[in-house]
Design a protein around this motif. Structure first.
Motif, PDB file in Angstrom:
ATOM      1  N   SER A 104       0.810  -1.235   0.000  1.00 50.55           N
ATOM      2  CA  SER A 104       0.000   0.000   0.000  1.00 50.55           C
ATOM      3  C   SER A 104       0.841   1.282   0.000  1.00 50.55           C
ATOM      4  O   SER A 104       0.896   1.998   1.000  1.00 50.55           O
ATOM      5  CB  SER A 104      -1.031   0.014   1.129  1.00 50.55           C
ATOM      6  N   PRO A 105       1.498   1.572  -1.133  1.00 46.89           N
ATOM      7  CA  PRO A 105       2.284   2.808  -1.222  1.00 46.89           C
ATOM      8  C   PRO A 105       1.375   4.036  -1.174  1.00 46.89           C
ATOM      9  O   PRO A 105       0.185   3.932  -1.498  1.00 46.89           O
ATOM     10  CB  PRO A 105       2.968   2.695  -2.586  1.00 46.89           C
ATOM     11  N   LYS A 106       1.959   5.164  -0.759  1.00 51.49           N
ATOM     12  CA  LYS A 106       1.186   6.407  -0.610  1.00 51.49           C
ATOM     13  C   LYS A 106       0.453   6.769  -1.892  1.00 51.49           C
ATOM     14  O   LYS A 106      -0.707   7.116  -1.896  1.00 51.49           O
ATOM     15  CB  LYS A 106       2.128   7.552  -0.223  1.00 51.49           C
ATOM     16  N   ASP A 107       1.203   6.723  -3.012  1.00 53.24           N
ATOM     17  CA  ASP A 107       0.578   7.081  -4.271  1.00 53.24           C
ATOM     18  C   ASP A 107       0.776   5.952  -5.297  1.00 53.24           C
ATOM     19  O   ASP A 107       1.781   5.915  -6.007  1.00 53.24           O
ATOM     20  CB  ASP A 107       1.200   8.389  -4.781  1.00 53.24           C
ATOM     21  N   PRO A 108      -0.185   5.024  -5.359  1.00 56.88           N
ATOM     22  CA  PRO A 108      -0.026   3.848  -6.226  1.00 56.88           C
ATOM     23  C   PRO A 108       0.173   4.214  -7.705  1.00 56.88           C
ATOM     24  O   PRO A 108       0.863   3.494  -8.420  1.00 56.88           O
ATOM     25  CB  PRO A 108      -1.351   3.096  -6.060  1.00 56.88           C
ATOM     26  N   ASP A 109      -0.399   5.356  -8.125  1.00 60.17           N
ATOM     27  CA  ASP A 109      -0.313   5.728  -9.547  1.00 60.17           C
ATOM     28  C   ASP A 109       1.092   6.140  -9.970  1.00 60.17           C
ATOM     29  O   ASP A 109       1.453   6.013 -11.130  1.00 60.17           O
ATOM     30  CB  ASP A 109      -1.280   6.868  -9.874  1.00 60.17           C
ATOM     31  N   THR A 110       1.870   6.642  -9.015  1.00 61.80           N
ATOM     32  CA  THR A 110       3.214   7.091  -9.394  1.00 61.80           C
ATOM     33  C   THR A 110       4.311   6.201  -8.797  1.00 61.80           C
ATOM     34  O   THR A 110       5.491   6.512  -8.912  1.00 61.80           O
ATOM     35  CB  THR A 110       3.469   8.547  -8.952  1.00 61.80           C
ATOM     36  N   PHE A 111       3.924   5.101  -8.176  1.00 62.99           N
ATOM     37  CA  PHE A 111       4.940   4.233  -7.566  1.00 62.99           C
ATOM     38  C   PHE A 111       5.889   3.711  -8.652  1.00 62.99           C
ATOM     39  O   PHE A 111       5.442   3.268  -9.711  1.00 62.99           O
ATOM     40  CB  PHE A 111       4.299   3.055  -6.819  1.00 62.99           C
ATOM     41  N   PRO A 112       7.220   3.767  -8.419  1.00 64.02           N
ATOM     42  CA  PRO A 112       8.157   3.335  -9.470  1.00 64.02           C
ATOM     43  C   PRO A 112       8.254   1.812  -9.671  1.00 64.02           C
ATOM     44  O   PRO A 112       8.884   1.116  -8.884  1.00 64.02           O
ATOM     45  CB  PRO A 112       9.512   3.908  -9.022  1.00 64.02           C
ATOM     46  N   PHE A 113       7.615   1.366 -10.720  1.00 66.58           N
ATOM     47  CA  PHE A 113       7.765  -0.018 -11.171  1.00 66.58           C
ATOM     48  C   PHE A 113       8.735  -0.027 -12.353  1.00 66.58           C
ATOM     49  O   PHE A 113       8.897   0.984 -13.051  1.00 66.58           O
ATOM     50  CB  PHE A 113       6.430  -0.571 -11.693  1.00 66.58           C
ATOM     51  N   VAL A 114       9.346  -1.183 -12.587  1.00 67.30           N
ATOM     52  CA  VAL A 114      10.089  -1.413 -13.828  1.00 67.30           C
ATOM     53  C   VAL A 114       9.638  -2.790 -14.313  1.00 67.30           C
ATOM     54  O   VAL A 114       9.463  -3.702 -13.505  1.00 67.30           O
ATOM     55  CB  VAL A 114      11.617  -1.398 -13.582  1.00 67.30           C
ATOM     56  N   VAL A 115       9.392  -2.918 -15.618  1.00 67.42           N
ATOM     57  CA  VAL A 115       9.025  -4.228 -16.157  1.00 67.42           C
ATOM     58  C   VAL A 115      10.194  -4.789 -16.956  1.00 67.42           C
ATOM     59  O   VAL A 115      10.842  -4.062 -17.724  1.00 67.42           O
ATOM     60  CB  VAL A 115       7.753  -4.137 -17.032  1.00 67.42           C
ATOM     61  N   VAL A 116      10.480  -6.054 -16.727  1.00 66.09           N
ATOM     62  CA  VAL A 116      11.596  -6.712 -17.403  1.00 66.09           C
ATOM     63  C   VAL A 116      11.091  -7.961 -18.132  1.00 66.09           C
ATOM     64  O   VAL A 116      10.486  -8.842 -17.525  1.00 66.09           O
ATOM     65  CB  VAL A 116      12.679  -7.094 -16.356  1.00 66.09           C
ATOM     66  N   GLY A 117      11.327  -8.001 -19.450  1.00 65.78           N
ATOM     67  CA  GLY A 117      11.052  -9.202 -20.244  1.00 65.78           C
ATOM     68  C   GLY A 117      12.379  -9.923 -20.403  1.00 65.78           C
ATOM     69  O   GLY A 117      13.263  -9.447 -21.121  1.00 65.78           O
ATOM     70  N   ASN A 118      12.530 -11.041 -19.718  1.00 64.47           N
ATOM     71  CA  ASN A 118      13.838 -11.711 -19.672  1.00 64.47           C
ATOM     72  C   ASN A 118      13.939 -12.867 -20.682  1.00 64.47           C
ATOM     73  O   ASN A 118      12.953 -13.275 -21.271  1.00 64.47           O
ATOM     74  CB  ASN A 118      14.061 -12.220 -18.236  1.00 64.47           C
ATOM     75  N   LYS A 119      15.149 -13.350 -20.879  1.00 69.93           N
ATOM     76  CA  LYS A 119      15.507 -14.490 -21.753  1.00 69.93           C
ATOM     77  C   LYS A 119      15.466 -14.141 -23.240  1.00 69.93           C
ATOM     78  O   LYS A 119      15.102 -14.972 -24.067  1.00 69.93           O
ATOM     79  CB  LYS A 119      14.623 -15.718 -21.462  1.00 69.93           C
ATOM     80  N   VAL A 120      15.850 -12.914 -23.581  1.00 71.05           N
ATOM     81  CA  VAL A 120      15.860 -12.538 -25.002  1.00 71.05           C
ATOM     82  C   VAL A 120      16.996 -13.212 -25.788  1.00 71.05           C
ATOM     83  O   VAL A 120      17.048 -13.103 -27.005  1.00 71.05           O
ATOM     84  CB  VAL A 120      15.922 -10.996 -25.227  1.00 71.05           C
ATOM     85  N   GLU A 172      11.600   9.403  -4.270  1.00 67.39           N
ATOM     86  CA  GLU A 172      11.925   9.668  -2.876  1.00 67.39           C
ATOM     87  C   GLU A 172      12.124  11.169  -2.655  1.00 67.39           C
ATOM     88  O   GLU A 172      11.660  11.722  -1.674  1.00 67.39           O
ATOM     89  CB  GLU A 172      13.191   8.926  -2.507  1.00 67.39           C
ATOM     90  N   MET A 173      12.793  11.814  -3.612  1.00 66.49           N
ATOM     91  CA  MET A 173      13.054  13.245  -3.461  1.00 66.49           C
ATOM     92  C   MET A 173      11.759  14.046  -3.513  1.00 66.49           C
ATOM     93  O   MET A 173      11.597  15.014  -2.799  1.00 66.49           O
ATOM     94  CB  MET A 173      14.030  13.720  -4.530  1.00 66.49           C
ATOM     95  N   GLU A 174      10.821  13.588  -4.335  1.00 64.83           N
ATOM     96  CA  GLU A 174       9.529  14.278  -4.392  1.00 64.83           C
ATOM     97  C   GLU A 174       8.823  14.182  -3.047  1.00 64.83           C
ATOM     98  O   GLU A 174       8.256  15.145  -2.562  1.00 64.83           O
ATOM     99  CB  GLU A 174       8.638  13.634  -5.464  1.00 64.83           C
ATOM    100  N   VAL A 175       8.899  13.014  -2.428  1.00 61.63           N
ATOM    101  CA  VAL A 175       8.260  12.827  -1.126  1.00 61.63           C
ATOM    102  C   VAL A 175       8.931  13.734  -0.092  1.00 61.63           C
ATOM    103  O   VAL A 175       8.273  14.403   0.692  1.00 61.63           O
ATOM    104  CB  VAL A 175       8.320  11.337  -0.687  1.00 61.63           C
ATOM    105  N   GLU A 176      10.293  13.800  -0.135  1.00 67.11           N
ATOM    106  CA  GLU A 176      11.016  14.652   0.809  1.00 67.11           C
ATOM    107  C   GLU A 176      10.653  16.113   0.642  1.00 67.11           C
ATOM    108  O   GLU A 176      10.441  16.833   1.604  1.00 67.11           O
ATOM    109  CB  GLU A 176      12.525  14.482   0.622  1.00 67.11           C
ATOM    110  N   LEU A 177      10.552  16.512  -0.624  1.00 68.91           N
ATOM    111  CA  LEU A 177      10.195  17.886  -0.929  1.00 68.91           C
ATOM    112  C   LEU A 177       8.825  18.209  -0.338  1.00 68.91           C
ATOM    113  O   LEU A 177       8.609  19.216   0.309  1.00 68.91           O
ATOM    114  CB  LEU A 177      10.143  18.044  -2.457  1.00 68.91           C
ATOM    115  N   TYR A 178       7.921  17.268  -0.505  1.00 71.47           N
ATOM    116  CA  TYR A 178       6.569  17.430   0.007  1.00 71.47           C
ATOM    117  C   TYR A 178       6.615  17.554   1.538  1.00 71.47           C
ATOM    118  O   TYR A 178       5.994  18.412   2.130  1.00 71.47           O
ATOM    119  CB  TYR A 178       5.704  16.248  -0.426  1.00 71.47           C
TER     120      TYR A 178
END
Ligand code: G3D
Ligand code: MG
Length: 204
Positions: A104-120, A172-178
């Protein structure tokens, strides 16, 4: 310190990616059973050294039953699928949902995900998920960065983790700024209240 967790179906190459990234090794014998444990690696992002703490599973992902400690305080989540396994790609939705539910992150819409398609590195004829299909999914979920990797041939592994660290830091910096702004407001409010209590005039 950034806490990164790696999620995805069993067999997609999560442990191999982490091993390649942290130890620069790919070994078929390497089967880490580290449970709710992690490896760390220092990365340099924009001249700053950041310690990334990378959490892998010990195979419990089969039952989607990773403990609360695994998810708690995650700064970034890497969602992995195998480009030669369409089912592992279909499962990304439920991995993402599970992550958002558990952490349950504070802002699910901006939470940093990365998607990786492996085994290329595997033969093109074995591919079941096109780059286009993966990119569409990422776009639909809020423009998540997408990388096609090979843990075996060390293709794009560093780039994927580096991007993840940068995005997590930015967030993280955006959260700190806030927080700084809200602290400033609080201090103002407190001094205003004290002023009034002392009978000072307050021109607001
Ligand atoms: P997991 O941690 O997501 O369960 P693993 O996945 O890292 O244990 O990898 C599962 C299998 O996929 C392993 O093979 C591993 O060697 C293989 N694998 C991982 N990454 C790659 C890759 O980039 N390319 C290729 N060709 N294979 C990869 P075994 O045979 O040990 O099950
Ligand atoms: Mg594993």
């Amino acid at each position: 310190m950034l806490k990164v967790i790696i999620l995805g179906d069993s067999g997609v190459g999560k442990t191999s990616l982490m091993n390649q990234y942290v130890n620069r090794k790919f070994s078929n014998q390497y089967k880490a059973t580290i449970g709710a444990d992690f490896l760390t690696k220092d990365v340099v992002v924009d001249d700053k050294t950041v310690t990334t703490q990378i959490w892998d599973t010990a195979g419990q992902e089969r039952f989607q039953s990773l403990g609360v400690a695994f998810y708690r305080g995650a700064d970034c989540c890497v969602l992995v699928f195998d480009v030669t396994n369409s089912k592992s790609f279909d499962q990304l939705d439920s991995w993402r949902d599970e992550f958002l539910l558990q952490s349950s992150p504070k802002d699910p819409d901006t939470f940093p995900f990365v998607v990786v398609g492996n085994k290329v590195d595997l033969e093109e004829s074995r591919r079941q998920v096109s780059q286009k299909r993966a990119l569409q999914w990422c776009l639909q979920k809020g423009n998540i960065p997408y990388f096609e990797t090979s843990a075996k041939e060390a293709i794009n592994v560093d780039l994927a983790f580096q991007t993840m660290a940068r995005n997590a830091l930015d967030q993280e910096m955006e959260v700190e700024l806030y927080n700084d702004v809200t602290d400033a407001v609080r201090i103002d409010a407190e001094s205003g209240a004290a002023g009034r209590a002392n009978g000072d005039s307050c021109v607001c």
